[in-house]
Design an enzyme around this catalytic site. Structure first.
Site, PDB file in Angstrom:
ATOM      1  N   THR A 178       0.789  -1.273  -0.004  1.00  0.00           N
ATOM      2  CA  THR A 178      -0.005   0.159   0.046  1.00  0.00           C
ATOM      3  C   THR A 178       0.843   1.165  -0.102  1.00  0.00           C
ATOM      4  O   THR A 178       2.213   1.076   0.412  1.00  0.00           O
ATOM      5  CB  THR A 178      -0.941   0.051   1.135  1.00  0.00           C
ATOM      6  OG1 THR A 178      -1.564   1.317   1.130  1.00  0.00           O
ATOM      7  CG2 THR A 178      -0.273  -0.046   2.407  1.00  0.00           C
ATOM      8  N   ALA A 179       0.513   2.461  -0.474  1.00  0.00           N
ATOM      9  CA  ALA A 179       1.246   3.546  -0.325  1.00  0.00           C
ATOM     10  C   ALA A 179       0.432   4.720   0.334  1.00  0.00           C
ATOM     11  O   ALA A 179       0.483   5.770   0.424  1.00  0.00           O
ATOM     12  CB  ALA A 179       1.319   4.236  -1.793  1.00  0.00           C
ATOM     13  N   SER A 180      -0.531   3.899   1.019  1.00  0.00           N
ATOM     14  CA  SER A 180      -1.543   5.034   1.970  1.00  0.00           C
ATOM     15  C   SER A 180      -0.849   6.194   2.650  1.00  0.00           C
ATOM     16  O   SER A 180      -1.342   7.153   3.225  1.00  0.00           O
ATOM     17  CB  SER A 180      -2.298   4.058   2.905  1.00  0.00           C
ATOM     18  OG  SER A 180      -1.334   3.481   3.918  1.00  0.00           O
ATOM     19  N   HIS A 181       0.456   5.887   3.214  1.00  0.00           N
ATOM     20  CA  HIS A 181       1.451   7.026   3.853  1.00  0.00           C
ATOM     21  C   HIS A 181       2.227   7.790   3.187  1.00  0.00           C
ATOM     22  O   HIS A 181       2.899   8.696   3.655  1.00  0.00           O
ATOM     23  CB  HIS A 181       2.023   6.289   5.060  1.00  0.00           C
ATOM     24  CG  HIS A 181       1.177   5.591   5.979  1.00  0.00           C
ATOM     25  ND1 HIS A 181       0.143   6.110   6.623  1.00  0.00           N
ATOM     26  CD2 HIS A 181       1.071   4.227   6.327  1.00  0.00           C
ATOM     27  CE1 HIS A 181      -0.511   5.186   7.509  1.00  0.00           C
ATOM     28  NE2 HIS A 181       0.059   3.922   7.087  1.00  0.00           N
ATOM     29  N   ASN A 182       2.192   7.662   1.719  1.00  0.00           N
ATOM     30  CA  ASN A 182       3.041   8.303   0.903  1.00  0.00           C
ATOM     31  C   ASN A 182       2.639   9.362   0.217  1.00  0.00           C
ATOM     32  O   ASN A 182       1.202   9.255   0.090  1.00  0.00           O
ATOM     33  CB  ASN A 182       3.547   7.481  -0.081  1.00  0.00           C
ATOM     34  CG  ASN A 182       4.668   6.661   0.123  1.00  0.00           C
ATOM     35  OD1 ASN A 182       5.406   6.795   1.280  1.00  0.00           O
ATOM     36  ND2 ASN A 182       5.059   5.451  -0.677  1.00  0.00           N
TER      37      ASN A 182
END
Length: 112
Positions: A105-109
């Protein structure tokens, strides 16, 4: 695949891997990370047989998850692919199957 240590340290953090897909992270790199993760899992628990892999809806996530799984299976562990999932679902599957897991996931990028 051999990469300079600085390039690896730039993306591998204590609790996650973060970098720009296509620039810092690609399928070959992720396959190497999967293989290394499998070796770590086996070192910690020689009886380990599998781990769980899930991914989010981003276009690059399924391919990266598949590359990671290939790295893991190349080290002799099985992979339970839960496909499109939330992080909470990955946590559930990890507990249900009593094995480690990896979530793509890239949810924090940032958007890039």
């Amino acid at each position: 695949m051999s990469r300079p240590a600085a390039a690896v340290h730039r993306v591998i953090k204590a609790y996650d891997v973060r970098g720009l897909v296509g620039e810092e992270i690609d399928e070959a790199f992720v396959a190497d990370v999967g293989a290394a993760f499998a070796r770590l899992v086996r070192a910690e628990d020689p009886s380990a047989e599998q781990l769980v892999v899930g991914h989010d809806m981003r276009e690059s996530s399924p391919g990266l998850a598949e590359a990671f799984a290939a790295g893991v299976t190349g080290q002799g562990l099985d992979v339970v692919r839960i496909g499109l999932a939330s992080t909470d679902q990955l946590y559930f599957a990890s507990g249900f199957f009593d094995c480690p897991g990896a979530m793509f996931t890239a949810s924090h990028n940032p958007a890039a």
